[in-house]
Design an enzyme around this catalytic site. Structure first.
Site, PDB file in Angstrom:
ATOM      1  N   ASP A  38      15.365  -3.100   3.076  1.00 52.69           N
ATOM      2  CA  ASP A  38      16.794  -3.015   3.353  1.00 52.69           C
ATOM      3  C   ASP A  38      17.459  -3.998   4.415  1.00 52.69           C
ATOM      4  O   ASP A  38      18.395  -4.790   4.333  1.00 52.69           O
ATOM      5  CB  ASP A  38      17.334  -1.734   3.728  1.00 52.69           C
ATOM      6  CG  ASP A  38      17.264  -0.906   2.595  1.00 52.69           C
ATOM      7  OD1 ASP A  38      17.410  -1.215   1.417  1.00 52.69           O
ATOM      8  OD2 ASP A  38      17.069   0.410   2.766  1.00 52.69           O
ATOM      9  N   LYS A 115      17.623  13.567  -3.528  1.00 51.65           N
ATOM     10  CA  LYS A 115      17.169  12.566  -4.531  1.00 51.65           C
ATOM     11  C   LYS A 115      15.686  12.607  -4.598  1.00 51.65           C
ATOM     12  O   LYS A 115      14.988  12.586  -3.815  1.00 51.65           O
ATOM     13  CB  LYS A 115      17.360  11.192  -3.223  1.00 51.65           C
ATOM     14  CG  LYS A 115      17.171   9.881  -3.796  1.00 51.65           C
ATOM     15  CD  LYS A 115      17.724   8.917  -3.140  1.00 51.65           C
ATOM     16  CE  LYS A 115      17.725   7.531  -3.672  1.00 51.65           C
ATOM     17  NZ  LYS A 115      16.225   6.926  -4.027  1.00 51.65           N
ATOM     18  N   CYS A 411     -16.827 -15.449   7.110  1.00 46.88           N
ATOM     19  CA  CYS A 411     -16.229 -14.894   5.828  1.00 46.88           C
ATOM     20  C   CYS A 411     -17.090 -13.792   5.404  1.00 46.88           C
ATOM     21  O   CYS A 411     -18.224 -14.003   5.166  1.00 46.88           O
ATOM     22  CB  CYS A 411     -15.853 -15.939   4.793  1.00 46.88           C
ATOM     23  SG  CYS A 411     -15.228 -14.936   3.400  1.00 46.88           S
ATOM     24  N   CYS A 434     -14.994 -19.289  -2.606  1.00 44.94           N
ATOM     25  CA  CYS A 434     -15.318 -18.076  -2.171  1.00 44.94           C
ATOM     26  C   CYS A 434     -14.815 -16.758  -3.195  1.00 44.94           C
ATOM     27  O   CYS A 434     -13.678 -17.165  -3.734  1.00 44.94           O
ATOM     28  CB  CYS A 434     -14.521 -17.804  -0.649  1.00 44.94           C
ATOM     29  SG  CYS A 434     -14.548 -16.003  -0.169  1.00 44.94           S
TER      30      CYS A 434
END
Ligand code: IVH
Length: 670
Positions: A38, A115, A411, A434
């Site tokens: 929003d 709602k 990594c 990778c």
């Protein structure tokens, strides 16, 4: 902010909102919260107004997702709008002030109803018979899912009443929410996990997913429920308030929200909201807020709509749910472009009807800012059913906490040294081979907005990567049915279909291929603009930063990323391989109708009565002219429609001829 910066920001926001919409409605995999969504929309709206950047294809003019391709689509004669959201009492009072301003001294009241969090659908009854059920789609067109809707037991196939049309028009249009109860949702997920299928994130996703299934028998097995929240009236007769309409719908045999009440003013509405807020967790279904509507039907036209939502209604969203739980470890996830995201592994906790086991920690800085450590009890939040977040540490001052989090140097998947660029927060693995990156890249390459390869979903890609059948997307094009058939859940027919779908993707237009390459910062818009400007891949391969920033949607950051991508020998070779495989590396030249506009530069502003912006600029090109985005002394004509803004004024000041649609059409007639 100057005009150029504003344009960039608008592009960024549109791209973000489009991606968020798609993730929410089409893929049922939201990645930002309703609140963030929003806020982005609000900012975009403000910028479009202030800098005259409105455009008919902007997400500020649209709601929701796109109709899916497998169902026939239907037009909604009255658009299915969305609702504006509010998050606190003051915003509700502000809404009331706006209503008061428009209605002046007239007396009005409010209705309030819970709602439900599901998916909006539209029902059409003719002479009392259900003839159509459709999804909302983009608000203007949705999917015709009548066969699926007919399996929902809450929805009557025939309306009650002797006189079939009950005194109102023989055509009855009803809107309402399809939803799934929490218990049914949990059972469905258990079943899916047993079957080795991935569970749905929440009841809303499972409802939306179910409604779009191809086999109505499967839909019938899933417990979808329904309640009606609107009835379109096309005559002055019939019920005159929302509450009366709901009572009337009940008489016709349709369920309506069980929490529905009338109120004399906004303060009374606020009291009711607080009452419902307390009981909502005990309800058998998910509710994410309360919808407040001006009760009197007669005021609706007077209040009208914005392009996205009615001014006579608003949604009040409940606070996101939070719960404490133990953080057992922090793991690392590798994304498509090598981004490393730390993830909190949690002791499973019930939150907003689902079990939460993991939550994103975003990045290293965020972890340090909140000082989150393994073994902590943390507060977890699920805002608007989105990916859970770790909000804070519950007891940060306790003794014997573990050491602060340390980002590994390598990594976790391939052991390559991690890198962090100056000014960025994320660590990255730069090894393009990778495995998790390969996986994500290929999923992106095959996705609907990229090469759109049917049948190449995540599960298949996983198998292809695990079995070493592919390292880069080029490898897809040498796959054979013999290689595919041995894979699990792959029959001969599906293998053949997949090879066919891969082959077919060679004919995709160049902008899709550029988007599919997965160049950092190159989204759909940039890919389209690159293609439109350069017309072929070769000048793009050799473009300099300077050439690239000339394009409206491209700033220095994107330019650098494009240049860097194509400076790698590996990537240039990749393009050559695409060329050898017969991909379309040039755009189709626009068909020329005439040269009457030869050399003329046009600027479009406002909305034209019948042509869209795209159609207008195509016509200009087809007659030899060019469209540019801002008015300058080099502009030959401004083609202006309704609510044209500052461009119009500028053109007047500079004495540039201003055309309306009909004089433009005259002009190109020759
Ligand atoms: S009225 C013209 N009433 O919320 C807008 N909507 O966020 C009519 N929703 O698209 C919407 N419960 O899918 C309305 N009691 C209720 C609702 C409700 C759920 C959904 C609906 C709508 C969305 C907007």
């Amino acid at each position: 902010m100057n005009q150029k910066q504003a344009r960039k920001r608008v592009e960024e926001l549109r791209d973000l909102i489009d991606r968020a919409n798609k993730a929410y409605y089409d893929e049922a995999r939201p990645f930002i919260s309703d609140k963030e969504f929003d806020e982005a929309l609000k900012e975009l709206n403000a910028l479009e107004k202030k800098f005259d950047l409105a455009s008919p294809d902007s997400p500020t003019r649209r709601v929701g997702g796109t109709p899916s391709e497998s169902f026939p689509d239907v037009e909604h004669p009255v658009p299915m709008l969305s609702l504006d959201n509010t998050y606190n009492e003051d915003e509700l009072r502000e809404f009331d002030r706006r209503v008061r301003q428009i209605l002046g001294q007239q007396n009005y009241t409010y209705s309030a109803e819970l709602k439900f969090d599901g998916a909006a659908i539209r029902l059409r009854y003719e002479d009392g018979e259900l003839v159509l059920g459709a999804t909302r789609g983009d608000g203007y067109r949705g999917d015709d899912i009548t066969q699926n809707i007919k399996t929902i037991r809450d929805i009557p196939l025939t309306l009650n009443g002797d006189n079939k049309n009950n005194g109102i028009s023989p055509v009855v249009e009803i809107r309402g929410e399809a939803y799934m109860e929490k218990e049914a949702f949990l059972r469905l997920n258990e079943f899916r996990e047993e079957q080795g299928l991935s569970p749905f994130a929440n009841p809303r996703n499972s409802t939306a997913g179910t409604l779009k299934m191809q086999d109505p028998r499967e839909v019938a097995r899933r417990p979808i429920r329904f309640f009606a929240f609107d009835l379109l009236l096309n005559s002055a007769e019939g019920p005159s308030t929302h509450i009366e309409k709901m009572n009337f719908l009940e008489k016709l045999g349709l369920p309506v929200s069980p929490y529905l009440s009338a109120h004399k003013d906004i303060e009374e509405v606020i009291e009711t909201i607080h009452k419902w807020e307390k009981i909502r967790h005990d309800l058998p279904y998910e509710t994410d807020g309360v919808v407040v509507k001006v009760n009197e039907e007669a005021f609706r036209p007077e209040l009208g709509n914005t392009s996205k939502a009615p001014r006579w209604a608003i949604a009040y969203k409940f606070e996101a749910e939070q719960a404490p739980t133990l953080l057992s470890s922090i793991t690392l996830q590798v994304g498509r472009l090598g981004k490393i995201t730390p993830v909190a592994e949690l002791k499973p906790v019930q939150l907003a009807g689902t079990t939460v086991k993991r939550a994103s920690l975003h990045n290293e800085d965020e972890i340090h800012r909140k000082d989150i450590r393994t073994g902590d009890t943390v507060m977890v939040e699920k805002a608007g059913e989105i990916i859970p977040q770790v909000i804070s540490v519950v007891n940060p001052d306790r003794k014997n906490r573990s050491e602060p989090f340390k980002m590994p140097k390598n990594c976790p998947a391939c052991n390559e040294k991690l890198e962090k660029l100056q000014g960025e927060v994320d660590w990255r693995c730069v090894n393009t081979e990778c495995p998790p990156q390969v996986r994500e890249r290929i999923i992106h390459f095959a996705s609907r907005d990229a090469m759109d390869i049917e049948g190449l979903g995540e599960a298949v890609v996983d198998q292809l990567v695990e079995n070493n059948l592919i390292q880069t997307y080029i490898d897809l094009y040498s796959l054979t049915t013999d290689q595919l058939i041995p894979l699990e859940r792959m029959a001969e027919k599906s293998a053949r279909n997949l090879v066919g779908a891969i082959e077919k993707s060679k004919a995709q237009p160049l902008d899709r291929l550029i988007y599919a390459l997965g160049i950092r910062f190159v989204g759909k818009t940039v890919a389209r603009d690159l293609t439109q400007d350069f017309q072929s891949i070769d000048p793009i391969l050799n473009a300099s930063n300077q050439d690239l920033v000339e394009i409206d949607s491209i700033g220095p950051k994107i330019a650098e990323s494009v240049v860097k991508f194509f400076s790698h020998e590996k990537n240039r070779k990749l393009i050559e391989k695409f060329r050898d495989l017969g991909f379309r590396l040039e755009t189709d030249k626009p068909v020329k109708f005439s040269n009457v506009l030869e050399g003329k530069k046009f600027v479009l502003t406002g909305s034209l009565p019948s042509l869209t912006r795209k159609e207008a600029s195509e016509l200009i090109e087809q007659h030899g002219g060019k469209t540019t985005s801002s008015v300058s002394k080099n502009t030959d004509y401004v083609l202006a429609g309704e609510s044209a803004g500052s461009k119009y004024e500028k053109a007047e000041k500079l004495g540039i001829p201003i055309l309306d649609e009909s004089s433009f059409m005259e002009m190109i007639k020759g």
